[in-house]
Write a protein that holds these residues in place. Sequence first.
Motif, mmCIF file in Angstrom:
data_model
loop_
_atom_site.group_PDB
_atom_site.id
_atom_site.type_symbol
_atom_site.label_atom_id
_atom_site.label_comp_id
_atom_site.label_asym_id
_atom_site.label_seq_id
_atom_site.Cartn_x
_atom_site.Cartn_y
_atom_site.Cartn_z
ATOM 1 N N THR A 168 0.844 -1.195 0.000
ATOM 2 C CA THR A 168 0.000 0.000 0.000
ATOM 3 C C THR A 168 0.875 1.239 0.000
ATOM 4 O O THR A 168 1.789 1.356 0.822
ATOM 5 N N GLN B 117 -4.615 7.707 -3.623
ATOM 6 C CA GLN B 117 -3.917 6.473 -3.257
ATOM 7 C C GLN B 117 -4.274 5.374 -4.256
ATOM 8 O O GLN B 117 -5.300 4.712 -4.126
ATOM 9 N N PRO C 3 -1.004 7.690 1.338
ATOM 10 C CA PRO C 3 -1.866 8.644 0.633
ATOM 11 C C PRO C 3 -1.098 9.887 0.195
ATOM 12 O O PRO C 3 -0.284 10.428 0.948
#
Length: 235
Positions: A34, A75, A37
């Motif tokens: 991940t 993101q 952001p």
Amino acid sequence: MHSSRLSHTTQCVLSPHDEPLDLLCRKFNVAKVTLPPGSPIPSTIDMRVIKDAHVPSHVLAVFDTQESERGPSFQPIIVPIRADLYTKDFRKTIIPQSPPGTPYPVPHWISNLGGQYVTLPVVPTLVPHASSIPLLFLFALGLERRSQLLYCRLLPSEVIEEFPAFPAMAQSMARICADDQLLSYIRFNQGLWKNILALGPRDTEFTRVVQTAWSATIEARYIRQHGAVARTPNI
């Protein structure tokens, strides 16, 4: 024409381990990554290898927001992919062809991280609906055969029992879904269908299932809005 990899099911049992992106990463033997952001999309990403087997050739940084509309929360979804599988199973080209002689990514040990990692080139990928891409790839690439994982993302269990009887599906969905639940199905199924139109998966049975679910969903909305009976689908 690709043969079907799906069988019909009326079961609708999902576990926390059935999240599509997690499943897709496990199918490619890597751990999910991940990005923070608002961070820029890198040119390469190191993914931890969880099994000494086939690994991805690329990573798609998938998003559905135009650059001018991105804010600090932007993101992209980091989606592993193998170029050879994608090329075989989709019509739309999104992965650039590697120059001749480019070696396939090979896992390597990173001492300070204490594990095997593979360094993968990142392809920024704008799609109509980012969040449904992992589910699309799982089934259109033939990586997942448990059809309940598809049906249960598209329809409530009571509606699955009526599949593929379109009028009964639509009537059932209009009757049992709360407004916010129906809206959620509309957004997801429409997004998945738009991805199918944009990328062109070759699995015709998978496409038929999604098209039927999407048509039943919009018909359920019509019934809810107009108090009408289900119409014959124009598909």
